[in-house]
Design a protein around this motif. Structure first.
Motif, PDB file in Angstrom:
ATOM      1  N   GLY A  10       0.186  -4.155  -2.541  1.00 20.36           N
ATOM      2  CA  GLY A  10      -0.498  -3.798  -3.759  1.00 20.36           C
ATOM      3  C   GLY A  10      -1.339  -1.901  -3.501  1.00 20.36           C
ATOM      4  N   ASN A  11      -2.125  -2.034  -4.917  1.00 19.99           N
ATOM      5  CA  ASN A  11      -2.257  -0.397  -4.837  1.00 19.99           C
ATOM      6  C   ASN A  11      -3.225   0.237  -4.327  1.00 19.99           C
ATOM      7  N   HIS A  13      -4.649   2.953  -4.390  1.00 18.57           N
ATOM      8  CA  HIS A  13      -5.722   4.465  -5.596  1.00 18.57           C
ATOM      9  C   HIS A  13      -6.496   4.039  -5.139  1.00 18.57           C
ATOM     10  N   SER A  14      -7.678   2.344  -6.261  1.00 22.36           N
ATOM     11  CA  SER A  14      -9.027   2.619  -5.099  1.00 22.36           C
ATOM     12  C   SER A  14     -10.059   3.177  -4.373  1.00 22.36           C
ATOM     13  N   LYS A 187     -14.311  -2.077  -6.358  1.00 17.83           N
ATOM     14  CA  LYS A 187     -13.960  -2.192  -7.370  1.00 17.83           C
ATOM     15  C   LYS A 187     -15.642  -2.630  -7.890  1.00 17.83           C
TER      16      LYS A 187
ATOM     17  N   GLU B  67      -3.645   5.581 -14.281  1.00 21.54           N
ATOM     18  CA  GLU B  67      -4.223   6.169 -12.863  1.00 21.54           C
ATOM     19  C   GLU B  67      -5.185   6.999 -12.843  1.00 21.54           C
ATOM     20  N   LEU B  93       0.385  -2.108 -11.850  1.00 17.73           N
ATOM     21  CA  LEU B  93      -0.964  -2.876 -10.795  1.00 17.73           C
ATOM     22  C   LEU B  93      -1.086  -1.453  -9.419  1.00 17.73           C
ATOM     23  N   ASN B  94       0.501  -0.643  -9.394  1.00 18.03           N
ATOM     24  CA  ASN B  94       0.237   0.427  -8.502  1.00 18.03           C
ATOM     25  C   ASN B  94      -0.119   1.759  -9.168  1.00 18.03           C
ATOM     26  N   ALA B  95       0.157   2.137 -10.399  1.00 23.45           N
ATOM     27  CA  ALA B  95      -1.273   2.823 -10.446  1.00 23.45           C
ATOM     28  C   ALA B  95      -2.662   2.368 -10.902  1.00 23.45           C
ATOM     29  N   GLY B  96      -2.950   1.341 -10.313  1.00 26.91           N
ATOM     30  CA  GLY B  96      -4.896   1.052  -9.972  1.00 26.91           C
ATOM     31  C   GLY B  96      -4.948  -0.193 -10.911  1.00 26.91           C
ATOM     32  N   ALA B  97      -4.113  -0.307 -12.008  1.00 28.36           N
ATOM     33  CA  ALA B  97      -4.467  -1.780 -12.671  1.00 28.36           C
ATOM     34  C   ALA B  97      -4.686  -3.250 -11.716  1.00 28.36           C
ATOM     35  N   GLU B  98      -6.311  -3.028 -12.175  1.00 30.87           N
ATOM     36  CA  GLU B  98      -6.393  -4.626 -11.326  1.00 30.87           C
ATOM     37  C   GLU B  98      -5.699  -5.668 -11.817  1.00 30.87           C
TER      38      GLU B  98
END
Lengths: 203, 251
Positions: A10-11, A13-14, A187, B67, B93-98
């Motif tokens: 998973g990401n 980034h956040s 989040k 992003e 998803l990898n760009a940051g969407a939940e």
């Protein structure tokens, strides 16, 4: 320096952004040596338990995490990253967890309450634990959840906070330098950033 | 207890907000990041971005935008519109969407839902359904509401949940844009038919519309666009009103 473990689940980034905004110097890494050298470790993750454990083992991270925790290095697991701390999960067919905390991960039972448990819910703080992660956070604060499985610790004393969703489940664990949140602090707007700030500054 | 969610929705084309946001205080009301930050400050529970860009090249810019959004807000958000395959879902998803919402392609290839759920987990896969009243109930439409499918919306919702979708974003084509309130019958029927969260969409024009949505259906969230964009109400005003009326809301 905080090692933010990127093991392909998973990401991140956040989480990275949230750590940085709280003043953390973040190294995104899957290199065991980096994790060994870091002052603090953050393990995020969404996805399947089996896949996550397989990646941690394959990349040589499982052992490094266990050793770091043994040496009291502050560790924060988020969502799946928290569930991996336990011995096993109902979701996992093949893999055992890290086994740093005693207990299992279970599926939220079907009933009147919707699964996944998704959205903003309150944390009831276990005041006896006095968890540094929750410094300045009020009892009943709202945080953002997005999950279908929840941890069941065998040691009651590691429960730092609980949340209601049909069942009353453990939403924050704390044992010595090990912290875990079932929700997503990255989040969870102001409350979440405060929790991350606490991890950086007082944990 | 889990709070009901209020979700502003932004339509995006070529990286810009379609139908500009009118409330004051924004430097660039066409920039999705600026608008996202404003709604974040209003304590929106989530945001939804629907990309209506047609061409493939321009869709690549969507990930860059996602992003930038993820770097600027600490609020969960869903991205949808034209999602075609597993790679699209992974990139977003990898760009940051939940969460990523799938609509037309899920109707054409339902296996996309189960494949995505297996790879990324139920919690991040949203099934978007556009439904329109017909003689026997509600019919599912695809291609941005242009193509009827002959599929019953309730059956499709149940099937989608069975394939592992973690949420349903339910838009009433009959009520969308009317400002007459949500389609309570449709929302109630779908939210009772499945055990996953349902987001009601289409028709919000007044404060009472949000109240009715939560008081008279089992919807978990209410999505709205113009009522927020044109500054008629802030997210905070809607939430305070609902809290006063006894709906469980995070303020």
């Amino acid at each position: 320096m905080v090692a933010l473990i990127d093991y392909g689940m998973g990401n991140i980034h956040s989480v990275k952004k949230a750590l940085e905004i709280c003043g953390g110097k973040v190294l995104v890494t899957n290199n065991p040596e980096d994790v060994l050298a870091a002052e603090k470790i953050v393990l995020p993750g969404v996805g399947a338990f089996d896949d996550a454990m397989r990646e941690l083992e394959k990349q040589g991270l499982a052992l490094v995490i266990k050793n770091a925790v043994k040496n009291n290095k502050p560790f924060l697991g988020i969502c799946l990253g928290m569930q991996l701390l336990f011995e096993k999960s109902e979701e996992a067919k093949a893999k055992k967890g890290l086994g740093i905390l005693k207990g299992v991960v279970k599926k939220i039972p079907k009933g009147d309450f919707k699964v996944p448990h998704m959205g903003w819910n309150q944390i009831k703080i276990n005041k006896e634990d006095n968890c540094p992660l929750l410094d300045g956070i009020i009892d009943g604060a709202y945080v953002y959840f997005c999950h279908s499985y929840y941890p069941v610790p065998h040691e009651i004393k590691v429960i730092a906070a609980t949340t209601e969703h049909g069942i009353n489940f453990t939403s924050i664990v704390h044992k010595k330098s090990v912290y875990g949140a079932q929700f997503h602090p990255e989040k969870s707007q102001g409350v979440g950033l405060k929790i991350i700030d606490n991890f950086l500054k007082v944990c | 207890m889990l709070a009901k969610r209020i979700i502003p929705c932004l339509d995006i084309k070529d990286g810009r907000v379609v139908k500009g946001v009118k409330f004051v205080g924004l430097k660039d009301a066409g920039d999705p990041v600026e608008v996202a930050k404003a709604y974040d400050a209003q304590k929106a529970d989530e945001l939804t971005f629907l990309d209506i860009t047609a061409s493939f090249e321009k869709r690549k810019t969507l990930c860059g935008l996602v992003e930038r959004i993820a770097s600027n807000i600490f609020t969960p958000f869903t991205v949808g519109g034209g999602v075609a395959d597993i790679d699209d879902i992974r990139d977003l998803l990898n760009a940051g969407a939940e969460k990523v919402s799938v609509n037309t392609q899920a109707v054409k290839f339902p296996q996309l839902l189960s494949d995505a759920v297996k790879k990324f987990g139920s919690q991040c896969i949203v099934l978007a359904i556009d439904a329109k009243k017909c003689s026997l109930g509600w019919e599912v439409y695809i291609n941005g509401g242009r193509t009827p499918t002959g599929i019953d919306a309730l059956e499709w919702a149940k099937k989608g949940a069975g394939l592992g979708a973690g949420e349903i974003l339910l838009t009433s084509m009959d009520f969308d844009g009317t400002k007459d309130g949500y389609d309570l019958d449709l929302t109630d029927a779908v939210s009772k038919a499945v055990n996953i969260p349902v987001v009601a969409s289409g028709g919000a024009g007044k404060l009472e519309d949000f109240y009715n949505c939560f008081a008279k259906t089992k919807a978990d969230a209410a999505l709205a666009a113009s009522i927020f964009h044109y500054g008629e109400y802030s997210v905070g005003e809607v939430k305070e009103y609902l809290r006063e009326k006894g709906i469980l809301i995070r303020l």
